[in-house]
Each structure stands twice: as structure tokens, then as C-alpha cells.
Scaffold this motif. Structure first.
Motif, PDB file in Angstrom:
ATOM      1  N   PHE A  47       0.918  -0.999   0.069  1.00  0.00           N
ATOM      2  CA  PHE A  47       0.003   0.124  -0.038  1.00  0.00           C
ATOM      3  C   PHE A  47       0.875   1.231  -0.043  1.00  0.00           C
ATOM      4  CE2 PHE A  47      -2.540   3.170   2.199  1.00  0.00           C
ATOM      5  CZ  PHE A  47      -3.702   3.356   1.526  1.00  0.00           C
ATOM      6  N   MET A  48       1.765   1.298   0.841  1.00  0.00           N
ATOM      7  CA  MET A  48       2.745   2.465   0.893  1.00  0.00           C
ATOM      8  C   MET A  48       3.439   2.707  -0.647  1.00  0.00           C
ATOM      9  SD  MET A  48       2.079   3.532   3.770  1.00  0.00           S
ATOM     10  CE  MET A  48       3.349   5.037   3.650  1.00  0.00           C
ATOM     11  N   ALA A  49       3.988   1.661  -1.276  1.00  0.00           N
ATOM     12  CA  ALA A  49       4.493   1.829  -2.549  1.00  0.00           C
ATOM     13  C   ALA A  49       3.465   2.138  -3.428  1.00  0.00           C
ATOM     14  CB  ALA A  49       4.913   0.254  -2.830  1.00  0.00           C
ATOM     15  N   PHE A  50       2.407   1.874  -3.374  1.00  0.00           N
ATOM     16  CA  PHE A  50       1.296   2.367  -4.467  1.00  0.00           C
ATOM     17  C   PHE A  50       0.995   3.890  -4.019  1.00  0.00           C
ATOM     18  CE2 PHE A  50      -3.418   3.163  -4.783  1.00  0.00           C
ATOM     19  CZ  PHE A  50      -3.504   3.314  -5.968  1.00  0.00           C
ATOM     20  N   ILE A  51       0.839   4.148  -2.820  1.00  0.00           N
ATOM     21  CA  ILE A  51       0.972   5.676  -2.513  1.00  0.00           C
ATOM     22  C   ILE A  51       2.038   6.335  -2.981  1.00  0.00           C
ATOM     23  CG2 ILE A  51       0.713   7.372  -0.702  1.00  0.00           C
ATOM     24  CD1 ILE A  51      -1.988   5.773  -1.037  1.00  0.00           C
ATOM     25  N   VAL A  52       3.341   5.954  -2.774  1.00  0.00           N
ATOM     26  CA  VAL A  52       4.524   6.821  -3.251  1.00  0.00           C
ATOM     27  C   VAL A  52       4.542   6.866  -4.822  1.00  0.00           C
ATOM     28  CG1 VAL A  52       6.988   6.591  -3.543  1.00  0.00           C
ATOM     29  CG2 VAL A  52       6.010   6.230  -1.368  1.00  0.00           C
ATOM     30  N   ALA A  53       3.898   5.779  -5.673  1.00  0.00           N
ATOM     31  CA  ALA A  53       3.960   6.039  -6.777  1.00  0.00           C
ATOM     32  C   ALA A  53       2.888   6.868  -7.477  1.00  0.00           C
ATOM     33  CB  ALA A  53       3.767   4.449  -7.560  1.00  0.00           C
ATOM     34  N   LEU A  54       1.663   7.143  -6.712  1.00  0.00           N
ATOM     35  CA  LEU A  54       0.622   7.848  -6.926  1.00  0.00           C
ATOM     36  C   LEU A  54       1.248   9.578  -6.944  1.00  0.00           C
ATOM     37  CD1 LEU A  54      -2.548   6.475  -5.370  1.00  0.00           C
ATOM     38  CD2 LEU A  54      -1.979   6.706  -7.787  1.00  0.00           C
ATOM     39  N   LYS A  55       2.106   9.662  -5.835  1.00  0.00           N
ATOM     40  CA  LYS A  55       2.451  11.037  -5.604  1.00  0.00           C
ATOM     41  C   LYS A  55       3.515  11.664  -6.716  1.00  0.00           C
ATOM     42  CE  LYS A  55       1.749  11.217  -0.775  1.00  0.00           C
ATOM     43  NZ  LYS A  55       2.123  11.419   0.535  1.00  0.00           N
ATOM     44  N   LYS A  56       4.328  10.462  -7.222  1.00  0.00           N
ATOM     45  CA  LYS A  56       5.277  10.704  -8.546  1.00  0.00           C
ATOM     46  C   LYS A  56       4.680  11.387  -9.709  1.00  0.00           C
ATOM     47  CE  LYS A  56       8.886   7.716  -7.022  1.00  0.00           C
ATOM     48  NZ  LYS A  56       9.589   6.521  -7.605  1.00  0.00           N
TER      49      LYS A  56
END
Length: 56
Positions: A47-56
Motif C-alpha cells: 500500500f505504501m509503495a502504491f501511495i509513493v507511486a501515485l505521488k510521483k
């Protein structure tokens, strides 16, 4: 579970989004328009990896 909705929710009632609930090892995700329906359970690292990718 304590469900949280994004402050960026769309729509007049703020119900055009997903809600999340933190668990011990996972994050539960559900549709805010249909809270009684099925939820997803995602491991926290994913989930955290998904959020980081969304913020890029």
C-alpha cells in the motif's frame, strides 16, 4: 475498524472516493459509496509503495 476518507473526496457529499482503515499488517480499502460491499486488504508495504507511486 476506523475508516478514513480523503480530504480530497469529490462530489457534493464527498462520497466519490475510497476509504481506508489501518490494520496491524494490512490496510483495508472500500468504496465510500457502497461501504457494506466487499473490501480489499492490502499489505502495508504494498500500500505504501502504491501511495509513493501515485505521488510521483
Amino acid at each position: 475498524m476506523h475508516w478514513q476518507k480523503s480530504s480530497h473526496s469529490g462530489g457534493g457529499d464527498g462520497d466519490a472516493c475510497v476509504e481506508i482503515a489501518p490494520l496491524l499488517t494490512h490496510v483495508a480499502v472500500r468504496d465510500s459509496k457502497a461501504p457494506a460491499r466487499a473490501t480489499l486488504s492490502i499489505p502495508i508495504p504494498s500500500f505504501m509503495a502504491f501511495i509513493v507511486a501515485l505521488k510521483k
